[in-house]
Design a protein around this motif. Structure first.
Motif, PDB file in Angstrom:
ATOM      1  N   ASN A  12      20.609  41.250  35.452  1.00 44.39           N
ATOM      2  CA  ASN A  12      21.723  40.396  35.784  1.00 44.39           C
ATOM      3  C   ASN A  12      22.867  40.546  35.042  1.00 44.39           C
ATOM      4  O   ASN A  12      22.959  41.338  33.983  1.00 44.39           O
ATOM      5  N   GLU A  13      24.042  40.124  35.761  1.00 44.07           N
ATOM      6  CA  GLU A  13      25.287  40.633  35.092  1.00 44.07           C
ATOM      7  C   GLU A  13      26.355  39.347  35.221  1.00 44.07           C
ATOM      8  O   GLU A  13      26.248  38.370  36.240  1.00 44.07           O
ATOM      9  N   ILE A  14      27.038  39.130  34.261  1.00 46.29           N
ATOM     10  CA  ILE A  14      28.049  38.018  34.153  1.00 46.29           C
ATOM     11  C   ILE A  14      29.638  38.671  33.848  1.00 46.29           C
ATOM     12  O   ILE A  14      29.532  39.707  33.027  1.00 46.29           O
ATOM     13  N   GLY A  15      30.703  38.146  34.311  1.00 47.97           N
ATOM     14  CA  GLY A  15      31.935  38.884  34.148  1.00 47.97           C
ATOM     15  C   GLY A  15      33.044  37.878  34.227  1.00 47.97           C
ATOM     16  O   GLY A  15      32.819  36.693  34.971  1.00 47.97           O
ATOM     17  N   GLY A  16      34.059  38.079  33.708  1.00 50.82           N
ATOM     18  CA  GLY A  16      35.452  37.193  33.826  1.00 50.82           C
ATOM     19  C   GLY A  16      36.702  38.493  34.225  1.00 50.82           C
ATOM     20  O   GLY A  16      36.681  39.422  33.678  1.00 50.82           O
ATOM     21  N   TYR A  17      37.237  37.894  35.036  1.00 51.60           N
ATOM     22  CA  TYR A  17      38.425  38.776  35.768  1.00 51.60           C
ATOM     23  C   TYR A  17      39.820  38.081  35.744  1.00 51.60           C
ATOM     24  O   TYR A  17      39.968  36.878  35.994  1.00 51.60           O
ATOM     25  N   ALA A  18      40.835  38.842  35.772  1.00 50.27           N
ATOM     26  CA  ALA A  18      42.225  38.372  36.232  1.00 50.27           C
ATOM     27  C   ALA A  18      42.477  39.220  37.616  1.00 50.27           C
ATOM     28  O   ALA A  18      42.031  40.192  37.492  1.00 50.27           O
ATOM     29  N   ARG A  19      43.043  38.387  38.508  1.00 47.45           N
ATOM     30  CA  ARG A  19      43.550  38.942  39.636  1.00 47.45           C
ATOM     31  C   ARG A  19      45.113  38.878  39.962  1.00 47.45           C
ATOM     32  O   ARG A  19      45.731  38.014  39.697  1.00 47.45           O
ATOM     33  N   VAL A  20      45.742  40.011  40.478  1.00 49.79           N
ATOM     34  CA  VAL A  20      47.003  40.257  40.835  1.00 49.79           C
ATOM     35  C   VAL A  20      47.021  40.843  41.990  1.00 49.79           C
ATOM     36  O   VAL A  20      46.429  42.013  42.304  1.00 49.79           O
ATOM     37  N   GLY A  21      47.960  40.175  43.108  1.00 50.59           N
ATOM     38  CA  GLY A  21      48.111  40.698  44.345  1.00 50.59           C
ATOM     39  C   GLY A  21      49.246  40.561  45.286  1.00 50.59           C
ATOM     40  O   GLY A  21      50.296  39.705  44.556  1.00 50.59           O
ATOM     41  N   TRP A  22      49.368  40.954  46.284  1.00 50.80           N
ATOM     42  CA  TRP A  22      50.696  41.094  47.024  1.00 50.80           C
ATOM     43  C   TRP A  22      50.053  40.192  48.500  1.00 50.80           C
ATOM     44  O   TRP A  22      49.175  40.650  49.282  1.00 50.80           O
ATOM     45  N   THR A  23      51.018  39.068  48.800  1.00 53.84           N
ATOM     46  CA  THR A  23      50.774  38.471  49.960  1.00 53.84           C
ATOM     47  C   THR A  23      51.864  38.412  50.803  1.00 53.84           C
ATOM     48  O   THR A  23      53.073  38.304  50.211  1.00 53.84           O
ATOM     49  N   SER A  24      51.814  38.793  52.005  1.00 52.18           N
ATOM     50  CA  SER A  24      52.869  38.801  53.023  1.00 52.18           C
ATOM     51  C   SER A  24      53.280  37.579  53.461  1.00 52.18           C
ATOM     52  O   SER A  24      54.269  37.053  54.044  1.00 52.18           O
ATOM     53  N   ASP A  25      52.256  36.608  53.759  1.00 55.50           N
ATOM     54  CA  ASP A  25      52.359  35.208  54.249  1.00 55.50           C
ATOM     55  C   ASP A  25      51.914  33.979  53.553  1.00 55.50           C
ATOM     56  O   ASP A  25      51.666  32.998  54.128  1.00 55.50           O
ATOM     57  N   GLY A  26      51.364  34.187  52.353  1.00 57.24           N
ATOM     58  CA  GLY A  26      50.623  33.040  51.716  1.00 57.24           C
ATOM     59  C   GLY A  26      49.294  32.849  51.985  1.00 57.24           C
ATOM     60  O   GLY A  26      48.689  31.942  51.525  1.00 57.24           O
ATOM     61  N   GLY A  27      48.818  33.671  52.912  1.00 56.03           N
ATOM     62  CA  GLY A  27      47.370  33.293  53.415  1.00 56.03           C
ATOM     63  C   GLY A  27      46.470  34.654  53.085  1.00 56.03           C
ATOM     64  O   GLY A  27      45.405  34.500  52.807  1.00 56.03           O
ATOM     65  N   SER A  28      47.058  36.011  53.600  1.00 54.38           N
ATOM     66  CA  SER A  28      46.000  36.954  53.261  1.00 54.38           C
ATOM     67  C   SER A  28      46.611  37.735  52.021  1.00 54.38           C
ATOM     68  O   SER A  28      47.749  37.616  51.667  1.00 54.38           O
ATOM     69  N   VAL A  29      45.844  38.430  51.297  1.00 56.73           N
ATOM     70  CA  VAL A  29      46.161  39.055  49.932  1.00 56.73           C
ATOM     71  C   VAL A  29      45.504  40.366  49.847  1.00 56.73           C
ATOM     72  O   VAL A  29      44.317  40.507  50.211  1.00 56.73           O
ATOM     73  N   VAL A  30      46.074  41.399  49.302  1.00 61.06           N
ATOM     74  CA  VAL A  30      45.571  42.594  48.951  1.00 61.06           C
ATOM     75  C   VAL A  30      45.839  42.662  47.501  1.00 61.06           C
ATOM     76  O   VAL A  30      46.892  42.042  46.933  1.00 61.06           O
ATOM     77  N   PHE A  31      44.705  42.741  46.630  1.00 60.82           N
ATOM     78  CA  PHE A  31      44.522  42.644  45.114  1.00 60.82           C
ATOM     79  C   PHE A  31      44.216  43.773  44.407  1.00 60.82           C
ATOM     80  O   PHE A  31      43.251  44.513  44.982  1.00 60.82           O
ATOM     81  N   ALA A  32      44.238  43.586  43.144  1.00 63.63           N
ATOM     82  CA  ALA A  32      43.509  44.480  42.241  1.00 63.63           C
ATOM     83  C   ALA A  32      43.099  43.361  41.104  1.00 63.63           C
ATOM     84  O   ALA A  32      43.688  42.514  40.765  1.00 63.63           O
ATOM     85  N   ARG A  33      42.285  43.763  40.208  1.00 62.78           N
ATOM     86  CA  ARG A  33      41.325  42.928  39.389  1.00 62.78           C
ATOM     87  C   ARG A  33      41.053  43.958  38.223  1.00 62.78           C
ATOM     88  O   ARG A  33      40.488  45.010  38.393  1.00 62.78           O
ATOM     89  N   ALA A  34      40.970  43.055  37.094  1.00 59.53           N
ATOM     90  CA  ALA A  34      40.390  44.015  36.041  1.00 59.53           C
ATOM     91  C   ALA A  34      40.060  42.764  34.940  1.00 59.53           C
ATOM     92  O   ALA A  34      40.404  41.701  34.886  1.00 59.53           O
ATOM     93  N   GLY A  35      38.940  43.114  33.958  1.00 58.26           N
ATOM     94  CA  GLY A  35      38.042  42.186  32.865  1.00 58.26           C
ATOM     95  C   GLY A  35      37.180  42.851  32.276  1.00 58.26           C
ATOM     96  O   GLY A  35      37.216  44.241  32.318  1.00 58.26           O
ATOM     97  N   PHE A  36      36.377  42.111  32.124  1.00 54.94           N
ATOM     98  CA  PHE A  36      35.094  42.419  31.399  1.00 54.94           C
ATOM     99  C   PHE A  36      33.947  41.879  32.029  1.00 54.94           C
ATOM    100  O   PHE A  36      33.893  40.716  32.425  1.00 54.94           O
ATOM    101  N   SER A  37      32.793  42.695  32.053  1.00 49.60           N
ATOM    102  CA  SER A  37      31.433  42.299  32.745  1.00 49.60           C
ATOM    103  C   SER A  37      30.395  42.544  31.403  1.00 49.60           C
ATOM    104  O   SER A  37      30.569  43.383  30.522  1.00 49.60           O
ATOM    105  N   MET A  38      29.396  41.817  31.702  1.00 51.30           N
ATOM    106  CA  MET A  38      28.346  41.851  30.504  1.00 51.30           C
ATOM    107  C   MET A  38      27.100  42.184  31.301  1.00 51.30           C
ATOM    108  O   MET A  38      26.230  41.128  31.682  1.00 51.30           O
ATOM    109  N   PRO A  39      26.692  43.227  31.670  1.00 55.28           N
ATOM    110  CA  PRO A  39      25.391  43.496  32.305  1.00 55.28           C
ATOM    111  C   PRO A  39      23.920  43.526  31.361  1.00 55.28           C
ATOM    112  O   PRO A  39      24.251  43.932  30.089  1.00 55.28           O
TER     113      PRO A  39
END
Length: 197
Positions: A104-131
């Protein structure tokens, strides 16, 4: 694939919005690259096994929140729980089988992305997981050498597109950078659906 998802979602963008809370369920696969160290015993010398490959399946869920900060900038945070199924690497050495397993694993992430229309998004995320990692040997009592939780950096990229109303399709590729004497470096690919509130 991300570009195709975004183009598919263009027609539905007016019906959906990226802002607010959401839940996401997903399934996929994990590929692991394990490094395992075993102390010497009366039956065998000490051992260090590097770059032992393995794989398995996983399912999980996310709870998050996000908002569109500017016409094309999306930002958010999310918590994630992962439940691997048989994500294991195996090695035969010293007349015994050695296994490294991701549990089992838990984690927390921040996401930042680009949206062309406010509905679709391409994103990158980074954070820490605890496996939770388990390292086993058939020469050890009960077949277990060690089991531990460890906080490690994790990164990923992905895309999300509206499907119908508050339902979005999401696709992720991720990497978990493990640390320590015994570790499971993991690469992940998963897809699922998001429900926004």
């Amino acid at each position: 694939m991300a570009a195709g998802l975004l183009l598919t979602g263009q027609a539905r963008a007016q019906e959906a919005a990226l802002g607010g809370f959401y839940v996401n369920g997903f399934a996929g696969a994990a590929i692991i690259d394990s490094t395992v160290n075993f102390a010497a015993t009366a039956n065998r010398p000490a051992g260090r096994f590097v770059d032992q490959g393995g794989d398995g399946l996983l399912v999980g869920a996310r709870l998050g929140w996000g908002t569109v900060l500017a016409p094309h900038l999306y930002a958010g945070v999310e918590l994630e729980g992962v439940f691997p199924y048989n994500v294991t690497s195996r090695l035969m050495a010293y007349g015994a089988e050695y296994r490294a397993r991701l549990r089992n694993e838990i984690g927390g992430y921040a996401r930042v992305g680009w949206t062309s229309d406010g509905g679709s998004v391409v994103f990158a995320r980074a954070g820490f997981s605890m496996p939770r990692q388990i390292f086993q040997s058939t020469q050890s009592p009960g077949g277990r050498n060690s089991a531990a939780w460890s906080a490690v950096p994790a990164f990923g990229v992905g895309a999300e597109v509206p499907v119908w109303g508050p339902v979005f399709a999401r696709f992720d590729v991720g990497y978990s950078m493990q640390r320590g004497a015994n570790r499971l470096e993991t690469y992940r690919l998963n897809a699922g659906f998001t429900l926004r509130f």
